[in-house]
Write an enzyme that holds these catalytic residues in place. Structure first.
Site, PDB file in Angstrom:
ATOM      1  N   ASP A 105       0.810  -1.230   0.000  1.00 37.88           N
ATOM      2  CA  ASP A 105       0.000   0.000   0.000  1.00 37.88           C
ATOM      3  C   ASP A 105       0.837   1.272   0.000  1.00 37.88           C
ATOM      4  O   ASP A 105       0.427   2.312   0.528  1.00 37.88           O
ATOM      5  CB  ASP A 105      -0.960   0.031   1.216  1.00 37.88           C
ATOM      6  CG  ASP A 105      -1.919  -1.137   1.209  1.00 37.88           C
ATOM      7  OD1 ASP A 105      -2.248  -1.620   0.108  1.00 37.88           O
ATOM      8  OD2 ASP A 105      -2.345  -1.556   2.298  1.00 37.88           O
TER       9      ASP A 105
ATOM     10  N   HIS B 149      -4.744  -1.560  -5.769  1.00 42.15           N
ATOM     11  CA  HIS B 149      -3.946  -0.435  -6.275  1.00 42.15           C
ATOM     12  C   HIS B 149      -4.894   0.686  -6.697  1.00 42.15           C
ATOM     13  O   HIS B 149      -5.672   0.526  -7.631  1.00 42.15           O
ATOM     14  CB  HIS B 149      -3.061  -0.892  -7.437  1.00 42.15           C
ATOM     15  CG  HIS B 149      -2.062  -1.943  -7.027  1.00 42.15           C
ATOM     16  ND1 HIS B 149      -1.217  -2.566  -7.906  1.00 42.15           N
ATOM     17  CD2 HIS B 149      -1.773  -2.472  -5.813  1.00 42.15           C
ATOM     18  CE1 HIS B 149      -0.459  -3.438  -7.246  1.00 42.15           C
ATOM     19  NE2 HIS B 149      -0.781  -3.395  -5.976  1.00 42.15           N
TER      20      HIS B 149
HETATM   21  P1  GDP Z   1      -0.734   0.411  -3.623  1.00 41.42           P
HETATM   22  O1  GDP Z   1      -1.373  -0.861  -3.168  1.00 41.42           O
HETATM   23  O2  GDP Z   1       0.734   0.437  -3.352  1.00 41.42           O
HETATM   24  O3  GDP Z   1      -1.059   0.776  -5.040  1.00 41.42           O
HETATM   25  O4  GDP Z   1      -1.353   1.561  -2.694  1.00 41.42           O
HETATM   26  P2  GDP Z   1      -2.902   1.704  -2.254  1.00 41.42           P
HETATM   27  O5  GDP Z   1      -3.696   2.152  -3.400  1.00 41.42           O
HETATM   28  O6  GDP Z   1      -3.372   0.497  -1.533  1.00 41.42           O
HETATM   29  O7  GDP Z   1      -2.771   2.820  -1.127  1.00 41.42           O
HETATM   30  C1  GDP Z   1      -2.129   4.027  -1.367  1.00 41.42           C
HETATM   31  C2  GDP Z   1      -3.155   5.150  -1.140  1.00 41.42           C
HETATM   32  O8  GDP Z   1      -2.470   6.377  -1.082  1.00 41.42           O
HETATM   33  C3  GDP Z   1      -4.137   5.281  -2.276  1.00 41.42           C
HETATM   34  O9  GDP Z   1      -5.378   5.692  -1.776  1.00 41.42           O
HETATM   35  C4  GDP Z   1      -3.521   6.358  -3.160  1.00 41.42           C
HETATM   36  O10 GDP Z   1      -4.498   7.082  -3.886  1.00 41.42           O
HETATM   37  C5  GDP Z   1      -2.901   7.248  -2.125  1.00 41.42           C
HETATM   38  N1  GDP Z   1      -1.689   7.972  -2.564  1.00 41.42           N
HETATM   39  C6  GDP Z   1      -0.679   7.541  -3.359  1.00 41.42           C
HETATM   40  N2  GDP Z   1       0.284   8.482  -3.428  1.00 41.42           N
HETATM   41  C7  GDP Z   1      -0.128   9.504  -2.648  1.00 41.42           C
HETATM   42  C8  GDP Z   1       0.452  10.748  -2.273  1.00 41.42           C
HETATM   43  O11 GDP Z   1       1.563  11.113  -2.667  1.00 41.42           O
HETATM   44  N3  GDP Z   1      -0.283  11.548  -1.423  1.00 41.42           N
HETATM   45  C9  GDP Z   1      -1.504  11.175  -0.944  1.00 41.42           C
HETATM   46  N4  GDP Z   1      -2.134  11.994  -0.125  1.00 41.42           N
HETATM   47  N5  GDP Z   1      -2.076  10.017  -1.285  1.00 41.42           N
HETATM   48  C10 GDP Z   1      -1.386   9.182  -2.096  1.00 41.42           C
HETATM   49  P1  IMO Z   2      -0.896  -4.088  -2.271  1.00 37.57           P
HETATM   50  O1  IMO Z   2      -0.482  -4.650  -3.609  1.00 37.57           O
HETATM   51  C1  IMO Z   2      -1.025  -4.427   2.077  1.00 37.57           C
HETATM   52  C2  IMO Z   2      -0.906  -8.488   3.746  1.00 37.57           C
HETATM   53  C3  IMO Z   2      -2.195  -8.851   4.445  1.00 37.57           C
HETATM   54  C4  IMO Z   2      -1.686  -9.836   5.471  1.00 37.57           C
HETATM   55  C5  IMO Z   2      -0.592 -10.585   4.711  1.00 37.57           C
HETATM   56  C6  IMO Z   2      -1.021 -11.892   4.101  1.00 37.57           C
HETATM   57  O2  IMO Z   2      -2.204  -3.399  -2.285  1.00 37.57           O
HETATM   58  O3  IMO Z   2       0.197  -3.292  -1.658  1.00 37.57           O
HETATM   59  P2  IMO Z   2      -2.601 -12.579   2.060  1.00 37.57           P
HETATM   60  O4  IMO Z   2      -4.043 -12.287   1.823  1.00 37.57           O
HETATM   61  O5  IMO Z   2      -1.697 -12.095   0.988  1.00 37.57           O
HETATM   62  O6  IMO Z   2      -2.343 -14.000   2.423  1.00 37.57           O
HETATM   63  O7  IMO Z   2      -2.243 -11.734   3.404  1.00 37.57           O
HETATM   64  O8  IMO Z   2      -0.161  -9.687   3.688  1.00 37.57           O
HETATM   65  N1  IMO Z   2      -1.073  -8.009   2.356  1.00 37.57           N
HETATM   66  C7  IMO Z   2      -1.081  -6.713   2.006  1.00 37.57           C
HETATM   67  N2  IMO Z   2      -1.007  -5.602   2.763  1.00 37.57           N
HETATM   68  N3  IMO Z   2      -1.091  -4.338   0.736  1.00 37.57           N
HETATM   69  C8  IMO Z   2      -1.142  -5.445  -0.026  1.00 37.57           C
HETATM   70  O9  IMO Z   2      -1.121  -5.410  -1.375  1.00 37.57           O
HETATM   71  C9  IMO Z   2      -1.156  -6.704   0.597  1.00 37.57           C
HETATM   72  N4  IMO Z   2      -1.212  -7.983   0.163  1.00 37.57           N
HETATM   73  C10 IMO Z   2      -1.150  -8.750   1.241  1.00 37.57           C
HETATM   74  O10 IMO Z   2      -2.801  -7.730   5.043  1.00 37.57           O
HETATM   75  O11 IMO Z   2      -1.086  -9.153   6.536  1.00 37.57           O
HETATM   76 MG    MG Z   3      -2.869  -1.522  -1.830  1.00 37.75          MG
END
Ligand code: GDP
Ligand code: IMO
Ligand code: MG
Length: 421
Positions: free
Chosen positions: A14, A42
Protein backbone atom coordinates in the site's frame (compact mmCIF):
# COMPACT_ATOMS: atom_id res chain seq x y z
CA UNK A 1 11.79 5.47 -21.54
CA UNK A 2 14.01 2.55 -20.57
CA UNK A 3 13.02 -0.83 -22.02
CA UNK A 4 12.05 -2.68 -18.83
CA UNK A 5 11.29 -0.81 -15.64
CA UNK A 6 10.05 -2.40 -12.42
CA UNK A 7 7.98 -0.78 -9.69
CA UNK A 8 8.33 -2.57 -6.37
CA UNK A 9 6.69 -2.11 -2.97
CA UNK A 10 9.53 -1.21 -0.62
CA UNK A 11 7.67 -1.58 2.68
CA UNK A 12 4.59 -3.54 3.85
CA UNK A 13 2.40 -2.85 0.82
CA UNK A 14 0.00 0.00 0.00
CA UNK A 15 2.91 2.36 -0.59
CA UNK A 16 1.19 3.89 -3.62
CA UNK A 17 2.42 1.60 -6.42
CA UNK A 18 -0.78 2.02 -8.44
CA UNK A 19 -0.37 5.77 -8.74
CA UNK A 20 3.17 5.64 -10.19
CA UNK A 21 2.21 2.77 -12.51
CA UNK A 22 -0.65 4.91 -13.82
CA UNK A 23 1.65 7.92 -14.30
CA UNK A 24 4.50 6.02 -16.00
CA UNK A 25 2.22 3.77 -18.07
CA UNK A 26 1.81 6.57 -20.61
CA UNK A 27 5.47 6.11 -21.57
CA UNK A 28 5.41 2.30 -21.86
CA UNK A 29 3.89 -0.10 -24.37
CA UNK A 30 3.11 -3.04 -22.06
CA UNK A 31 2.26 -3.12 -18.34
CA UNK A 32 2.66 -6.41 -16.44
CA UNK A 33 1.41 -7.62 -13.04
CA UNK A 34 3.59 -10.55 -12.05
CA UNK A 35 2.80 -11.64 -8.50
CA UNK A 36 0.01 -11.95 -5.96
CA UNK A 37 -3.68 -11.88 -6.64
CA UNK A 38 -6.73 -10.04 -5.40
CA UNK A 39 -4.99 -9.41 -2.06
CA UNK A 40 -3.61 -6.34 -3.85
CA UNK A 41 -5.55 -3.11 -4.10
CA UNK A 42 -3.95 -0.43 -6.27
CA UNK A 43 -5.78 2.88 -6.17
CA UNK A 44 -5.81 5.52 -8.88
CA UNK A 45 -7.65 8.83 -8.87
CA UNK A 46 -8.39 10.42 -12.22
CA UNK A 47 -10.38 13.63 -11.90
CA UNK A 48 -13.25 12.76 -9.59
CA UNK A 49 -13.13 9.08 -10.42
CA UNK A 50 -11.54 6.46 -8.18
CA UNK A 51 -10.37 3.10 -9.54
CA UNK A 52 -9.11 0.21 -7.42
CA UNK A 53 -7.23 -2.50 -9.32
CA UNK A 54 -6.96 -5.94 -7.73
CA UNK A 55 -5.94 -8.21 -10.62
CA UNK A 56 -5.89 -6.13 -13.80
CA UNK A 57 -2.67 -4.09 -14.21
CA UNK A 58 -3.06 -0.45 -13.24
CA UNK A 59 -1.98 0.68 -16.73
CA UNK A 60 -5.40 -0.20 -18.12
CA UNK A 61 -6.71 3.38 -18.00
CA UNK A 62 -4.36 4.40 -20.82
CA UNK A 63 -5.90 3.60 -24.22
CA UNK A 64 -3.86 1.38 -26.47
CA UNK A 65 -1.56 -0.02 -23.78
CA UNK A 66 -1.36 -3.79 -23.48
CA UNK A 67 -1.83 -5.16 -19.96
CA UNK A 68 -0.53 -8.58 -18.96
CA UNK A 69 -1.35 -10.75 -15.94
CA UNK A 70 1.77 -12.85 -15.60
CA UNK A 71 2.52 -16.46 -14.69
CA UNK A 72 3.37 -15.60 -11.06
CA UNK A 73 -0.15 -14.44 -10.29
CA UNK A 74 -2.99 -16.35 -8.66
CA UNK A 75 -6.24 -15.33 -10.30
CA UNK A 76 -9.81 -15.56 -9.02
CA UNK A 77 -11.84 -15.49 -12.23
CA UNK A 78 -15.11 -13.99 -10.85
CA UNK A 79 -13.09 -11.11 -9.36
CA UNK A 80 -11.38 -10.62 -12.72
CA UNK A 81 -14.76 -10.53 -14.46
CA UNK A 82 -16.09 -8.01 -11.93
CA UNK A 83 -13.08 -5.77 -12.43
CA UNK A 84 -13.40 -5.93 -16.20
CA UNK A 85 -17.11 -5.01 -15.97
CA UNK A 86 -16.32 -1.97 -13.81
CA UNK A 87 -13.69 -0.82 -16.30
CA UNK A 88 -16.03 -1.37 -19.26
CA UNK A 89 -18.74 0.69 -17.55
CA UNK A 90 -16.19 3.47 -17.12
CA UNK A 91 -15.63 3.37 -20.89
CA UNK A 92 -12.31 1.50 -20.85
CA UNK A 93 -11.80 -0.67 -23.92
CA UNK A 94 -10.64 -4.15 -22.89
CA UNK A 95 -10.78 -6.16 -26.09
CA UNK A 96 -7.31 -6.93 -27.48
CA UNK A 97 -5.61 -5.16 -24.57
CA UNK A 98 -5.59 -7.74 -21.76
CA UNK A 99 -3.65 -11.01 -21.58
CA UNK A 100 -3.61 -13.73 -18.92
CA UNK A 101 -0.71 -16.15 -18.69
CA UNK A 102 -1.58 -19.77 -19.41
CA UNK A 103 0.78 -20.57 -16.50
CA UNK A 104 -0.99 -18.37 -13.92
CA UNK A 105 -2.69 -20.39 -11.19
CA UNK A 106 -6.39 -20.08 -10.44
CA UNK A 107 -7.98 -19.27 -7.11
CA UNK A 108 -11.24 -21.02 -6.27
CA UNK A 109 -13.88 -20.61 -3.57
CA UNK A 110 -12.42 -23.54 -1.63
CA UNK A 111 -9.12 -21.67 -1.36
CA UNK A 112 -10.97 -18.88 0.43
CA UNK A 113 -12.57 -21.39 2.78
CA UNK A 114 -9.16 -22.90 3.58
CA UNK A 115 -7.67 -19.40 4.06
CA UNK A 116 -10.38 -18.73 6.66
CA UNK A 117 -9.88 -22.12 8.35
CA UNK A 118 -6.12 -21.66 8.55
CA UNK A 119 -6.56 -18.25 10.14
CA UNK A 120 -9.02 -19.66 12.68
CA UNK A 121 -6.63 -22.51 13.50
CA UNK A 122 -3.81 -20.03 14.11
CA UNK A 123 -5.90 -18.15 16.68
CA UNK A 124 -3.84 -15.34 18.23
CA UNK A 125 -1.02 -16.10 15.78
CA UNK A 126 -3.23 -15.37 12.77
CA UNK A 127 -1.57 -13.59 9.87
CA UNK A 128 -4.50 -11.26 9.24
CA UNK A 129 -4.74 -12.29 5.60
CA UNK A 130 -7.06 -10.61 3.15
CA UNK A 131 -9.05 -13.91 3.07
CA UNK A 132 -8.81 -13.95 -0.70
CA UNK A 133 -7.48 -17.54 -0.80
CA UNK A 134 -3.98 -16.40 -1.76
CA UNK A 135 -1.96 -18.67 0.56
CA UNK A 136 -3.94 -21.83 -0.23
CA UNK A 137 -3.71 -21.17 -3.98
CA UNK A 138 0.08 -20.81 -3.78
CA UNK A 139 0.14 -23.93 -1.57
CA UNK A 140 -1.53 -25.89 -4.37
CA UNK A 141 1.04 -24.45 -6.78
CA UNK A 142 4.04 -25.47 -4.68
CA UNK A 143 2.57 -28.87 -3.84
CA UNK A 144 2.10 -29.28 -7.60
CA UNK A 145 -1.64 -29.87 -7.68
CA UNK A 146 -2.62 -26.30 -8.64
CA UNK A 147 -4.84 -25.61 -11.64
CA UNK A 148 -3.46 -23.22 -14.26
CA UNK A 149 -5.42 -20.85 -16.49
CA UNK A 150 -4.31 -22.75 -19.60
CA UNK A 151 -6.25 -25.80 -18.41
CA UNK A 152 -9.51 -23.99 -19.19
CA UNK A 153 -8.85 -24.85 -22.85
CA UNK A 154 -9.90 -28.44 -22.16
CA UNK A 155 -12.91 -27.95 -19.90
CA UNK A 156 -13.63 -31.65 -19.27
CA UNK A 157 -10.07 -32.25 -18.04
CA UNK A 158 -10.25 -29.00 -16.03
CA UNK A 159 -13.44 -30.21 -14.27
CA UNK A 160 -11.85 -33.56 -13.44
CA UNK A 161 -8.75 -31.81 -12.00
CA UNK A 162 -10.96 -29.43 -9.97
CA UNK A 163 -13.02 -32.30 -8.53
CA UNK A 164 -9.88 -34.30 -7.66
CA UNK A 165 -8.33 -31.36 -5.84
CA UNK A 166 -11.52 -30.43 -4.03
CA UNK A 167 -12.04 -34.01 -2.82
CA UNK A 168 -8.53 -34.30 -1.38
CA UNK A 169 -8.54 -30.79 0.17
CA UNK A 170 -11.93 -31.45 1.78
CA UNK A 171 -10.48 -34.55 3.43
CA UNK A 172 -7.37 -32.71 4.54
CA UNK A 173 -9.12 -29.63 5.96
CA UNK A 174 -12.44 -31.20 6.91
CA UNK A 175 -14.90 -28.78 5.35
CA UNK A 176 -17.98 -29.26 3.25
CA UNK A 177 -18.35 -27.51 -0.07
CA UNK A 178 -20.06 -28.49 -3.27
CA UNK A 179 -18.15 -27.20 -6.28
CA UNK A 180 -20.97 -27.60 -8.82
CA UNK A 181 -22.15 -23.98 -8.70
CA UNK A 182 -18.58 -22.70 -9.00
CA UNK A 183 -17.91 -24.95 -11.99
CA UNK A 184 -21.06 -23.70 -13.70
CA UNK A 185 -20.00 -20.10 -13.06
CA UNK A 186 -16.50 -20.76 -14.39
CA UNK A 187 -17.90 -22.40 -17.53
CA UNK A 188 -19.76 -19.14 -18.21
CA UNK A 189 -16.78 -16.93 -17.39
CA UNK A 190 -14.42 -19.05 -19.48
CA UNK A 191 -16.02 -17.65 -22.66
CA UNK A 192 -14.66 -14.27 -21.68
CA UNK A 193 -11.36 -15.59 -20.29
CA UNK A 194 -10.27 -17.99 -23.04
CA UNK A 195 -9.44 -15.26 -25.58
CA UNK A 196 -7.18 -13.60 -22.98
CA UNK A 197 -5.05 -16.67 -22.34
CA UNK A 198 -1.57 -16.64 -23.88
CA UNK A 199 2.02 -17.67 -23.33
CA UNK A 200 2.77 -14.25 -21.85
CA UNK A 201 6.48 -14.84 -21.25
CA UNK A 202 6.82 -15.48 -24.98
CA UNK A 203 4.62 -12.47 -25.73
CA UNK A 204 6.90 -10.25 -23.62
CA UNK A 205 10.07 -11.62 -25.23
CA UNK A 206 8.61 -10.89 -28.68
CA UNK A 207 7.56 -7.42 -27.53
CA UNK A 208 11.14 -6.71 -26.44
CA UNK A 209 12.48 -7.97 -29.77
CA UNK A 210 10.08 -5.52 -31.44
CA UNK A 211 11.64 -2.72 -29.31
CA UNK A 212 8.58 -2.30 -27.10
CA UNK A 213 9.02 -1.06 -23.55
CA UNK A 214 7.64 -2.88 -20.52
CA UNK A 215 6.58 -1.65 -17.09
CA UNK A 216 6.46 -4.29 -14.35
CA UNK A 217 3.92 -3.57 -11.62
CA UNK A 218 4.84 -5.10 -8.27
CA UNK A 219 2.18 -6.06 -5.76
CA UNK A 220 2.21 -6.31 -1.96
CA UNK A 221 5.63 -5.28 -0.61
CA UNK A 222 9.17 -6.44 0.13
CA UNK A 223 8.52 -6.83 3.88
CA UNK A 224 5.57 -9.10 2.98
CA UNK A 225 7.80 -11.25 0.73
CA UNK A 226 7.63 -14.96 1.63
CA UNK A 227 11.46 -15.16 1.83
CA UNK A 228 12.60 -11.67 2.73
CA UNK A 229 9.60 -10.41 4.68
CA UNK A 230 8.70 -10.71 8.35
CA UNK A 231 7.86 -14.42 8.09
CA UNK A 232 5.35 -15.85 8.98
CA UNK A 233 3.46 -12.53 8.84
CA UNK A 234 3.84 -12.27 5.08
CA UNK A 235 1.99 -13.08 1.91
CA UNK A 236 2.66 -16.34 0.06
CA UNK A 237 4.70 -15.10 -2.89
CA UNK A 238 7.95 -13.26 -3.57
CA UNK A 239 6.82 -9.66 -3.70
CA UNK A 240 10.34 -8.28 -4.16
CA UNK A 241 12.15 -7.92 -7.49
CA UNK A 242 13.14 -11.61 -7.72
CA UNK A 243 9.50 -12.67 -7.66
CA UNK A 244 8.54 -10.04 -10.20
CA UNK A 245 11.16 -11.38 -12.60
CA UNK A 246 10.09 -15.01 -12.09
CA UNK A 247 6.42 -14.05 -12.22
CA UNK A 248 6.69 -12.31 -15.58
CA UNK A 249 9.17 -14.63 -17.31
CA UNK A 250 11.34 -11.72 -18.44
CA UNK A 251 15.09 -12.27 -18.35
CA UNK A 252 16.59 -10.37 -15.36
CA UNK A 253 19.23 -8.75 -17.57
CA UNK A 254 16.52 -6.78 -19.40
CA UNK A 255 15.57 -4.77 -16.32
CA UNK A 256 17.32 -1.43 -16.41
CA UNK A 257 15.33 0.52 -13.86
CA UNK A 258 14.01 -0.71 -10.52
CA UNK A 259 11.92 1.83 -8.64
CA UNK A 260 10.98 1.43 -4.98
CA UNK A 261 7.74 2.86 -3.73
CA UNK A 262 8.07 3.94 -0.12
CA UNK A 263 5.70 5.99 1.98
CA UNK A 264 7.14 8.98 3.83
CA UNK A 265 5.98 7.14 6.96
CA UNK A 266 5.11 3.44 7.32
CA UNK A 267 1.84 1.51 7.32
CA UNK A 268 0.97 -2.12 7.74
CA UNK A 269 -2.31 -4.08 7.55
CA UNK A 270 -2.71 -7.38 9.36
CA UNK A 271 -0.60 -8.87 12.15
CA UNK A 272 3.16 -8.94 12.63
CA UNK A 273 5.97 -6.86 14.09
CA UNK A 274 6.18 -3.17 13.26
CA UNK A 275 8.96 -1.51 15.30
CA UNK A 276 8.01 2.11 14.56
CA UNK A 277 4.25 1.68 15.02
CA UNK A 278 2.49 4.60 16.71
CA UNK A 279 -0.23 3.14 18.92
CA UNK A 280 -1.33 6.55 20.08
CA UNK A 281 -3.26 9.65 19.05
CA UNK A 282 -0.53 10.59 16.56
CA UNK A 283 -0.88 7.21 14.82
CA UNK A 284 -4.63 7.83 14.64
CA UNK A 285 -4.05 11.31 13.26
CA UNK A 286 -1.75 10.03 10.47
CA UNK A 287 -4.33 7.33 9.63
CA UNK A 288 -7.01 9.97 9.40
CA UNK A 289 -5.03 12.50 7.31
CA UNK A 290 -3.56 9.77 5.09
CA UNK A 291 -6.92 7.97 4.79
CA UNK A 292 -5.11 4.78 5.76
CA UNK A 293 -7.80 2.17 5.27
CA UNK A 294 -7.18 -0.94 3.15
CA UNK A 295 -8.07 -0.67 -0.55
CA UNK A 296 -9.05 -4.37 -0.57
CA UNK A 297 -10.53 -5.08 2.86
CA UNK A 298 -11.21 -1.58 4.25
CA UNK A 299 -9.28 -2.49 7.43
CA UNK A 300 -7.60 0.40 9.27
CA UNK A 301 -3.88 0.41 8.49
CA UNK A 302 -1.42 0.55 11.38
CA UNK A 303 0.71 3.70 11.07
CA UNK A 304 4.21 4.61 12.27
CA UNK A 305 7.36 6.64 11.65
CA UNK A 306 9.64 6.05 8.67
CA UNK A 307 11.87 3.06 9.36
CA UNK A 308 15.23 3.58 7.68
CA UNK A 309 16.56 0.22 8.96
CA UNK A 310 13.77 -1.64 7.13
CA UNK A 311 14.21 0.65 4.10
CA UNK A 312 17.96 -0.11 3.93
CA UNK A 313 17.16 -3.81 4.11
CA UNK A 314 14.60 -3.44 1.34
CA UNK A 315 17.22 -1.56 -0.70
CA UNK A 316 19.73 -4.38 -0.21
CA UNK A 317 17.30 -7.12 -1.25
CA UNK A 318 16.04 -5.26 -4.34
CA UNK A 319 18.96 -3.08 -5.47
CA UNK A 320 16.72 -0.15 -6.29
CA UNK A 321 17.87 2.46 -8.79
CA UNK A 322 15.41 5.12 -7.60
CA UNK A 323 12.71 5.75 -5.03
CA UNK A 324 9.23 7.23 -5.25
CA UNK A 325 8.57 8.69 -1.81
CA UNK A 326 4.80 8.90 -1.52
CA UNK A 327 2.32 10.71 0.73
CA UNK A 328 4.82 13.37 1.82
CA UNK A 329 1.82 15.74 1.94
CA UNK A 330 0.29 13.69 4.76
CA UNK A 331 3.12 14.77 7.09
CA UNK A 332 2.50 18.50 6.49
CA UNK A 333 1.39 20.23 9.73
CA UNK A 334 3.16 17.79 12.04
CA UNK A 335 5.54 19.83 14.19
CA UNK A 336 8.22 17.16 14.66
CA UNK A 337 9.02 14.14 12.54
CA UNK A 338 10.93 11.09 13.65
CA UNK A 339 13.00 8.67 11.58
CA UNK A 340 14.16 5.33 12.95
CA UNK A 341 17.88 5.01 12.17
CA UNK A 342 18.73 1.92 14.24
CA UNK A 343 17.17 -1.00 16.10
CA UNK A 344 18.21 -1.48 19.71
CA UNK A 345 18.00 -5.08 20.90
CA UNK A 346 18.80 -5.89 24.52
CA UNK A 347 20.58 -2.57 24.89
CA UNK A 348 22.77 -3.02 21.78
CA UNK A 349 22.46 -1.65 18.28
CA UNK A 350 21.65 -4.38 15.75
CA UNK A 351 23.80 -4.43 12.64
CA UNK A 352 21.09 -5.83 10.37
CA UNK A 353 17.34 -6.25 9.92
CA UNK A 354 16.81 -9.51 11.85
CA UNK A 355 15.37 -12.71 10.37
CA UNK A 356 14.31 -13.90 13.81
CA UNK A 357 10.87 -12.52 14.60
CA UNK A 358 11.32 -12.88 18.35
CA UNK A 359 14.27 -10.48 17.98
CA UNK A 360 12.39 -8.04 15.74
CA UNK A 361 9.47 -8.01 18.16
CA UNK A 362 11.78 -6.84 20.95
CA UNK A 363 13.66 -4.22 18.95
CA UNK A 364 13.29 -0.67 20.16
CA UNK A 365 13.65 1.99 17.48
CA UNK A 366 16.35 4.60 17.85
CA UNK A 367 15.02 7.87 16.44
CA UNK A 368 16.41 11.08 15.11
CA UNK A 369 14.06 14.04 15.16
CA UNK A 370 13.52 16.57 12.41
CA UNK A 371 11.43 19.72 12.25
CA UNK A 372 8.21 19.49 10.26
CA UNK A 373 6.63 22.02 7.89
CA UNK A 374 3.24 23.68 8.05
CA UNK A 375 2.71 24.59 4.37
CA UNK A 376 0.40 22.75 1.95
CA UNK A 377 2.74 21.11 -0.60
CA UNK A 378 0.16 19.84 -3.09
CA UNK A 379 0.82 22.64 -5.58
CA UNK A 380 4.63 22.25 -5.57
CA UNK A 381 5.77 21.11 -9.01
CA UNK A 382 9.55 21.24 -8.47
CA UNK A 383 11.70 19.99 -5.62
CA UNK A 384 12.98 23.47 -4.77
CA UNK A 385 9.38 24.71 -4.34
CA UNK A 386 8.96 22.46 -1.30
CA UNK A 387 9.34 23.95 2.19
CA UNK A 388 12.93 23.93 3.47
CA UNK A 389 12.19 21.39 6.22
CA UNK A 390 10.43 19.12 3.75
CA UNK A 391 13.47 19.14 1.42
CA UNK A 392 15.69 18.41 4.43
CA UNK A 393 13.49 15.45 5.45
CA UNK A 394 13.61 13.98 1.92
CA UNK A 395 17.38 14.49 1.63
CA UNK A 396 17.88 12.83 5.01
CA UNK A 397 15.91 9.75 3.94
CA UNK A 398 17.80 9.63 0.65
CA UNK A 399 21.10 9.62 2.51
CA UNK A 400 20.00 7.01 5.03
CA UNK A 401 18.66 4.63 2.35
CA UNK A 402 21.50 5.27 -0.09
CA UNK A 403 19.27 5.69 -3.13
CA UNK A 404 18.05 8.78 -4.99
CA UNK A 405 14.47 9.87 -4.35
CA UNK A 406 13.42 10.80 -7.89
CA UNK A 407 9.65 10.94 -7.51
CA UNK A 408 7.86 12.73 -4.67
CA UNK A 409 4.16 12.21 -4.03
CA UNK A 410 2.39 15.38 -2.91
CA UNK A 411 -1.23 14.20 -3.17
CA UNK A 412 -3.33 11.33 -4.46
CA UNK A 413 -3.94 12.66 -7.97
CA UNK A 414 -1.93 11.99 -11.13
CA UNK A 415 -0.69 15.59 -11.28
CA UNK A 416 0.48 15.55 -7.67
CA UNK A 417 3.94 14.16 -8.25
CA UNK A 418 7.29 15.94 -8.37
CA UNK A 419 9.83 14.54 -10.84
CA UNK A 420 13.38 15.18 -9.71
CA UNK A 421 16.50 14.77 -11.81
P1 GDP B 1 -0.73 0.41 -3.62
O1 GDP B 1 -1.37 -0.86 -3.17
O2 GDP B 1 0.73 0.44 -3.35
O3 GDP B 1 -1.06 0.78 -5.04
O4 GDP B 1 -1.35 1.56 -2.69
P2 GDP B 1 -2.90 1.70 -2.25
O5 GDP B 1 -3.70 2.15 -3.40
O6 GDP B 1 -3.37 0.50 -1.53
O7 GDP B 1 -2.77 2.82 -1.13
C1 GDP B 1 -2.13 4.03 -1.37
C2 GDP B 1 -3.15 5.15 -1.14
O8 GDP B 1 -2.47 6.38 -1.08
C3 GDP B 1 -4.14 5.28 -2.28
O9 GDP B 1 -5.38 5.69 -1.78
C4 GDP B 1 -3.52 6.36 -3.16
O10 GDP B 1 -4.50 7.08 -3.89
C5 GDP B 1 -2.90 7.25 -2.13
N1 GDP B 1 -1.69 7.97 -2.56
C6 GDP B 1 -0.68 7.54 -3.36
N2 GDP B 1 0.28 8.48 -3.43
C7 GDP B 1 -0.13 9.50 -2.65
C8 GDP B 1 0.45 10.75 -2.27
O11 GDP B 1 1.56 11.11 -2.67
N3 GDP B 1 -0.28 11.55 -1.42
C9 GDP B 1 -1.50 11.18 -0.94
N4 GDP B 1 -2.13 11.99 -0.12
N5 GDP B 1 -2.08 10.02 -1.28
C10 GDP B 1 -1.39 9.18 -2.10
P1 IMO C 1 -0.90 -4.09 -2.27
O1 IMO C 1 -0.48 -4.65 -3.61
C1 IMO C 1 -1.03 -4.43 2.08
C2 IMO C 1 -0.91 -8.49 3.75
C3 IMO C 1 -2.20 -8.85 4.44
C4 IMO C 1 -1.69 -9.84 5.47
C5 IMO C 1 -0.59 -10.58 4.71
C6 IMO C 1 -1.02 -11.89 4.10
O2 IMO C 1 -2.20 -3.40 -2.29
O3 IMO C 1 0.20 -3.29 -1.66
P2 IMO C 1 -2.60 -12.58 2.06
O4 IMO C 1 -4.04 -12.29 1.82
O5 IMO C 1 -1.70 -12.09 0.99
O6 IMO C 1 -2.34 -14.00 2.42
O7 IMO C 1 -2.24 -11.73 3.40
O8 IMO C 1 -0.16 -9.69 3.69
N1 IMO C 1 -1.07 -8.01 2.36
C7 IMO C 1 -1.08 -6.71 2.01
N2 IMO C 1 -1.01 -5.60 2.76
N3 IMO C 1 -1.09 -4.34 0.74
C8 IMO C 1 -1.14 -5.45 -0.03
O9 IMO C 1 -1.12 -5.41 -1.37
C9 IMO C 1 -1.16 -6.70 0.60
N4 IMO C 1 -1.21 -7.98 0.16
C10 IMO C 1 -1.15 -8.75 1.24
O10 IMO C 1 -2.80 -7.73 5.04
O11 IMO C 1 -1.09 -9.15 6.54
MG1 MG D 1 -2.87 -1.52 -1.83
Amino acid sequence: MKEVCAIVGGQWGDEGKGKLVDILAQKFDVIVRATGGANAGHTIYVGNQKFVFHLVPAGMLHPGKICVMGNGMVVHLPTLLEEIEILKKAGVKISGRLLLSDRAHLVFEYHKIIDQLQEEMKGSQKVGTTRRGIGPAYMDKTSRIGIRAGELKNFAAFVAHYRRNLASLKKMYEFSFNGDAELRAIKKISKMVLPLIADTSLYLANALSAKKSILLEGANGTLLDIDHGTFPYVTSSNASIGGIIAGSGIAPSRIVENIAIMKAYVTRVGSGPFPTELKDALGDKIREIGNEFGATTGRPRRCGWFDAVAAQYSMRVNGFSAINLTKVDVLSTLKKLKICTAYIYKGKKLAEFPADLSVLEQCRPHYIEMSGWQEDISSAKKFHQLPKNCMAYIKKLEKLIGCPIRYIGTGKRREEMIFRK
